[in-house]
Structure formats: C-alpha cells, structure tokens
Design an enzyme around this catalytic site. Sequence first.
Site, mmCIF file in Angstrom:
data_model
loop_
_atom_site.group_PDB
_atom_site.id
_atom_site.type_symbol
_atom_site.label_atom_id
_atom_site.label_comp_id
_atom_site.label_asym_id
_atom_site.label_seq_id
_atom_site.Cartn_x
_atom_site.Cartn_y
_atom_site.Cartn_z
ATOM 1 N N HIS A 461 0.826 -1.201 0.000
ATOM 2 C CA HIS A 461 0.000 0.000 0.000
ATOM 3 C C HIS A 461 0.863 1.256 0.000
ATOM 4 O O HIS A 461 0.507 2.268 -0.576
ATOM 5 C CB HIS A 461 -0.938 -0.028 1.203
ATOM 6 C CG HIS A 461 -2.057 -1.005 1.024
ATOM 7 N ND1 HIS A 461 -2.727 -1.579 2.061
ATOM 8 C CD2 HIS A 461 -2.603 -1.504 -0.096
ATOM 9 C CE1 HIS A 461 -3.651 -2.394 1.583
ATOM 10 N NE2 HIS A 461 -3.593 -2.362 0.283
ATOM 11 N N GLU A 698 -25.391 15.436 -6.342
ATOM 12 C CA GLU A 698 -24.652 14.194 -6.066
ATOM 13 C C GLU A 698 -25.601 13.032 -5.790
ATOM 14 O O GLU A 698 -25.180 11.910 -5.568
ATOM 15 C CB GLU A 698 -23.634 14.380 -4.936
ATOM 16 C CG GLU A 698 -24.149 15.098 -3.722
ATOM 17 C CD GLU A 698 -23.055 15.462 -2.718
ATOM 18 O OE1 GLU A 698 -21.915 15.025 -2.862
ATOM 19 O OE2 GLU A 698 -23.372 16.201 -1.773
ATOM 20 N N ASP A 722 -19.794 11.299 -4.992
ATOM 21 C CA ASP A 722 -21.025 10.690 -4.497
ATOM 22 C C ASP A 722 -21.972 10.334 -5.644
ATOM 23 O O ASP A 722 -22.636 9.307 -5.600
ATOM 24 C CB ASP A 722 -21.723 11.624 -3.505
ATOM 25 C CG ASP A 722 -21.161 11.441 -2.103
ATOM 26 O OD1 ASP A 722 -20.987 10.276 -1.699
ATOM 27 O OD2 ASP A 722 -20.872 12.446 -1.436
ATOM 28 N N CYS A 769 -17.278 19.692 -8.698
ATOM 29 C CA CYS A 769 -16.294 19.765 -7.604
ATOM 30 C C CYS A 769 -15.847 18.381 -7.154
ATOM 31 O O CYS A 769 -15.020 18.252 -6.264
ATOM 32 C CB CYS A 769 -16.856 20.550 -6.423
ATOM 33 S SG CYS A 769 -18.320 19.816 -5.706
#
Length: 837
Positions: A461, A698, A722, A769
């Site tokens: 990772h 969203e 989202d 955004c």
Amino acid sequence: MGTTAPRLDVLAPLSGWLVPLDSVPDPVFAGKMVGDGVSLDPTSGSLLAPVAGVVSNLHSAHHALTITTAEGVEVMVHIGIDTVMLKGEGFFPLVEQGQQVSAGQALIDFDIDQVGRNAASLLTQIIVTNGESVHSMQAAQGMVHAGRDVVLSLQLANGQAVAQRQDGEPKLSADIVIGNPAGLHARPAAVFASKAKSFSSDIQLLLADKEANAKSVVAVMGLATKLGDAVRIRAHGGDAAAAIAELTQLLNDRCGEKPGEAPQAPAEAPIAIQQQDNDKQLVGVGASPGIAIGRIVHHRLQEFDVPEQGKGGNIEQQSFARAAEEAAAQIELVKAQLSDPAKQAILSMHQELLQDPDLLALTYTGLAEGKSAGWAWRAAFSAYSARLEAQDNPLLRERANDIRDVGRRVLALLAGIKQAALELPAGSILIAEDLAPSDTAALDPSKVMGFCTRTGGATSHVAILARSLGIPAICGISQAALKLPEGRQVILNGSEGTLAIAPNAAELAAAEQEIARLAERRADEAKGSMQPAATRDGVRVDVVANIRNAADAREAVAKGAEGVGLLRSEFLFDNRDTAPTEAEQAAEYCAVAEALGKDRPLVVRTLDVGGDKPLSYLPLPKEDNPFLGLRGIRVSLDRPDLLRTQLRAILQAAPLTQLHIMFPMVASLEELRAAKAVLVEEQQSCGQHDVKVGIMVEVPSAAVLAARFAPEVDFFSIGTNDLTQYVLAMDRGHPQLAKQADALHPAVLNMIAMTCDGARAHGKWVGVCGGLASDERAAPLLVGMGVSELSVSTPAVASVKATLARWSLAECQQLANDVLALSTVTDVRHHLNQHAR
Ligand code: PEP
Ligand code: MG
C-alpha cells in the site's frame, strides 16, 4: 439443545413516572437515534446507578453518564432535555469516569428546582446505546421508585449466540478449489470475511490441517491459500447451511476478483538485490516510477511505552474500546480528505482490521490475563503481523505492514502519545525500515523527493500511495540503506529500483537532465497557471479549488486557483467535543474570504456529515446503510440549531468576497426549500442578502430533476464522487468495487449532461467539484457538456488550465457528443486517451 438467554434488569435511577421514549420532546431521543429505552419524569434529585458496571462515560457537563455492565451492555442515563447547555450548573457528580459502581449506588445529585427552571424539560432518558448487545427489551410503565423498581427488562443478545453455537452438529462443505491467481490475498480475503460476518454461525475456512476463522481477514490471509488449493468451509449454528452455500458460491466466483485483476506479485528479488548491491548503488524493487536527487533523511519509528499490568476490572477493556473507536475515527478523517478511491480503499481495510474478530479475541485474552490494554493489543497485532510476514506469498507479507500501521495507531492512543507527523526538510529522500501507509498518505510531496523502505514491495500500500502522490519510491531495499549517513546526496530511480549512493558529477548531471525533461512539461503548465483559465478560442472557464480552511485557500490562490468552488466546512467541526461556536466558525470563513479577496468566488458547503462521517458530539443513530442514511442536508434539517448557527457565521463573510452557499446531498425540492427558508430567516435577521445559493448535485434525483431545481437556485455543483456511488450503487470506498466506481461511466456522464441541460434552460451555471474535475483528460469533456466551473485539488490547477488552453469550445462540444454516445467505461477511457498528451 436450547439455552435461556441471559437477562438484565435496569433499575429506576430516579423516582417518578415512566413515559414512552417516543413522546420525549427531542427528536434525537424520540427517534431513538441514541438507542432504545424509556424516559422518566423525575420527582427525586439523586441519580442512582440503574445497573452495576463501570462508569464508561461521565459527560463533562455532568448531566449524563453511561455505565457498561460486565456483559458489555451500555446503559446511558441523560438527565433532562438540552441540559448540556447548563454546563454543569446544578449537577454534583459523586463518581468518576472509570469507576466501578453497584446497582442503586448514588451517581449524581442535582438540584431538581434549579435544573427544572433552566432546562427545556426534566424528562430523564434511560437508554441502551449499543442495541446490538440486546436481543429484546421490555419497558415498565407508571410510577417507579429509585433503586427499587425495574424500568427495563433486557434479554441479552449473546445468549442467543451461545444457544446457536450449541445447537446441532457442524456442517462441512465439499472441496472448493481456489481460483484466485494470487490466492486469498487482502481484497478477496476482505470480501470473504465480510460475507462470513453476515452469518451468525461459527465458520472456519479449512486448508489441509490448518483452519482459520472465516470472519477474520487476517486469519483468512494467514492461511496463505494459493491458486488451485482445495479448501473446505465448516459452519456451526442456525444458518450453517446457508453460510456454506453462499460462501462456497463466493469462493467459486473468486470473491468477485476478475481475471487479470489480481495484483502481480513483485519479482522475488532478495537474492538479486544482494548480488547487485555494490559500493555505488543499492537495489530494491521499483515501487513508484520517476527520478529524484536528494539528501538522505532517516525515519525511525517512535517507541511506545505501555505497562504490562492492567488496572483491573473493566477499565482496560474500556480504554481499549475507546482507543479503537478513536483510531477508527482518525482513519475516517484521513479518508475523508482523500479523493483517490484507491487510497480510501486501503484505509477502509485498516478500519476493517480494527474490528477483526481474531485480533480482538487475542487482545481480550491478554486483558483477561490481567495485562494492560496497550500490552495486550501490541502482543495481538505483533503476533498477527509476524504470522503474515512469515508467509511465502509476498502479497500477504506486505499486509503485515498494514496491521502494524493500525496497531501502532491504537497503541499511540493508549500510550497517550500524539504520533509525530513526519517533519522533513525540503529535498529529502526518506529512508525507513517501514513506512506506515497512513504516514505515506500524509507526506508532503513538495519536501520529500522520494523514499526507500526496507520492507514492502511493488504491491504494498505504501507503493500504491507513493504512485498516487507522484513521487518515486523503492521498496525492499537492503539493510545497508538504513546505515547510510544522514544528509548524503543520492539519486533515487524509482523506475529501475536503484539508489545511487555515491553518484559522481556525470551521474548527477545525467539524472538532472532527465528530471529536467519531465519537469519541463510541468513548468510549461505552471507558466500559464496564473492566467485566467480559458479554451483556446477564449471561452472562460473558472478553474477554482477544493479546500478545507484558510491555509488551503492561500495555497490555492498562490497556485493559480481563481477562487474556491468547494469549502468542505465539515473540517471545522471535526475532532472536537462540542460544535464550533458562531464566532469560531465566522473567524475561519472570514479568513478564507480574505485570502480570496472581493473578486474571487467562495462556495461554502454547509455541514456535510452524518452516516459514514460521524461527529463525536452529535448523537446520530448507528445505521445499516450509512451512505443512504442521515447525511448532509438531512442532518442540518434535523438539527436546525446547527444549521442556523452555521448560516449566520457564513453570512458574516459576505462583505469580504463573492459568497455562495451550497447545500450538500439534496435529493428533493422540499429539502432545498426548507433549507432556503432557514437561510432567508437568518439573512433577514442579519440584513445580509448578498449571497448566491446552490446545491450539490450528487444524488441522482437532483440530476434527473435539474430543470425543476434550476429556477430555485443560482448554481449547481456536481459532486462526482457521491454521484458515481449513487448512480452505480457502488460504495466509493469498497475494497473490491473501488476500481469500477468510475466517474467516467457513461451513466454518470449522462447524468452530468442532464444537469447541464436543466441548468442551461434557466440560465444557471454548473460546476463540478468531485474528483473528476481534477482529471485533466475529463476537463474538455465536461466543458463540452456545458460545465463552466471546475473545482479541482490545488496541485491539478495548472494541468487543468493547460489542457483547456489546447481545446476550442467547438472541439470540446464535439468530444462531449462523441463520448456521450459511448456505452462502456472502457470505450470512454480509450476515447479520451487518444487525445491525451
Ligand atoms: C463529491 O461527492 O463529489 C464531493 C465533492 O463531496 P465529498 O467528496 O466531500 O463527499
Ligand atoms: Mg459528496
């Protein structure tokens, strides 16, 4: 054989009349957001312990406390409504947090007249806050006497689990052949364990003579299965048959891993490393490409001192639970600051480790032996990381680092030590035995040129994070690197995995030339970064920034951002015991506004918390589907007091900048209207009307109804992070789905186009955004659809502006037309790549 579930009686903490919880005049209690229980209208003023246990929480305003019983049931007593406002006036605690108490013992005296006069109500709530510990509860009615009558009869949940475990014979599956090319490594193991957890039976995964708790990711990984291994599943309990059927199917489906998706194990290189190491260079595994010249800075892990012996009773258990909870909240915070789904998925795995049943069981064994929480936890996670480190499979070995990272985070909390952030001078090449993935995520790429770790490999990772930060890195470097003198100049080649430890002038010059070639392109982009963003034919597009605070705003402006398209105001609310006051909030909003000045736009998003982003001081219910629960504007409408305070604070910034207020997670016009009504009232009371109002798009319903929302807003800003998860029904942080939750999915793109069409019909502007705005390849596509503001991460300002300058509006529109007709993400990406530089 069945058993009777254990019961627990909760005694009246005060004398008085019982009242059903849902009739309490506070939506948080009445809606059972804190938990289920009963309310009591008191006639006495000495609060007695309703159960025996440990005082696991005593509120600083002394109006509420929680007792955790030996069975693990948490019973909260909350005296009165809104009594937190009294800040302790009239309350006299008789016990301390952490103290063991017996049922009926006096806990808090309070002045019933004084509190009654000053509080909204004296109704006192008796609530079980961890409902999962209770199978069922029965509330009494009528008049009760303190310390004598039972107000709640609880039937405990673990009794049922015990009964199930004792029922019947265990069931065993047939042989299942592992089809995952890299075996059950972290991602498939996490998918398997999380499915196993949905069953109440005890479940084990068997491989030859070894077995692992199927609900534990670390245990499943620790089994070190390989492609072609035959495993079996054993289940014992009421739903054993279903568990075996579904888990068998899941393994046959390779836990959702598609062919080609399994990570490639890095070349097994230790021998080669030793052979190639010489006095000029050390060799490791190239983990992140690129070249850097810098000076060595060693990073050594902090040591945490924890006592061996515990304080006894439930105290250690409580402090462990608190530290684990705090660690999960810290990880959530880091995650919320990341837009990269790959990084978020790594941190989700860390959160999963905090709930791993085997790790927890081992810790509790230590606690039961009288060890301190820190000691028991360290022994547990060290044993597990050592077990993984001993595996042949390099993918599994690398997960040991993740366990240590999470382990040290909890340990630091238990030791009461703030983990030192990595402070590095500019031009550093960081050398470490091991870098925690969370440390890597927080590295400042302007100071650290690159890094080498002794552990880890290309699939660790840490390496993934280095790539996403855009800095070169080497993992698996030899021990000799740790002994290099601090400050020595070196060349790190992350593409080849080499560290030149004594570069001569010619080598330094050649490295510099290559670095220069790559930097030239970035510099070209940076040249135009302070110019107003526009297409080649001069059509203006606002390239603005996503920020969290005033410091971010200053940095964004310095890097060429033309304003702020998203101030994530929730960062002001995090990490506190109480909500920020109006004055505290106003100070930060005004500081941001001053950094931008009167001519640049500032879009402040109102509080976007709830569900997966909890606030410590805001009691929100534990939800099965937090992403579909009380989030964003839903929380603000549920707590208008918070919304009003925030709006008043934001409005104070209006004279300083071009102020915009934006509501998050809006799904219906009713929500927008309700929020606007509150705003209008606050505007009237402060006389500040110079503000534009918009919503985040969203939730798919807002995109579909954009044309109906448009007349009632000044602008839309599309939150593609989202929007993507809600359009595709894929959790944005899901370890397995993160890669597919792609904002370039044609369905998401069509939703964006739909939003632009709806806005255009009413002359309103649309921004983006979400993370897609920072992707330079997507910028012309979004502009072609009608987006006129791109709110990006600050490092992306220059490249997005440079990309736009290469396209005419007509070309952007043609691109949008072509792309919107495509049917798969692959086709979209392929099409966009053809235009990439
Ligand atoms: C989004 O959802 O795209 C967005 C910008 O909001 P956040 O990432 O803060 O949820
Ligand atoms: Mg969002």
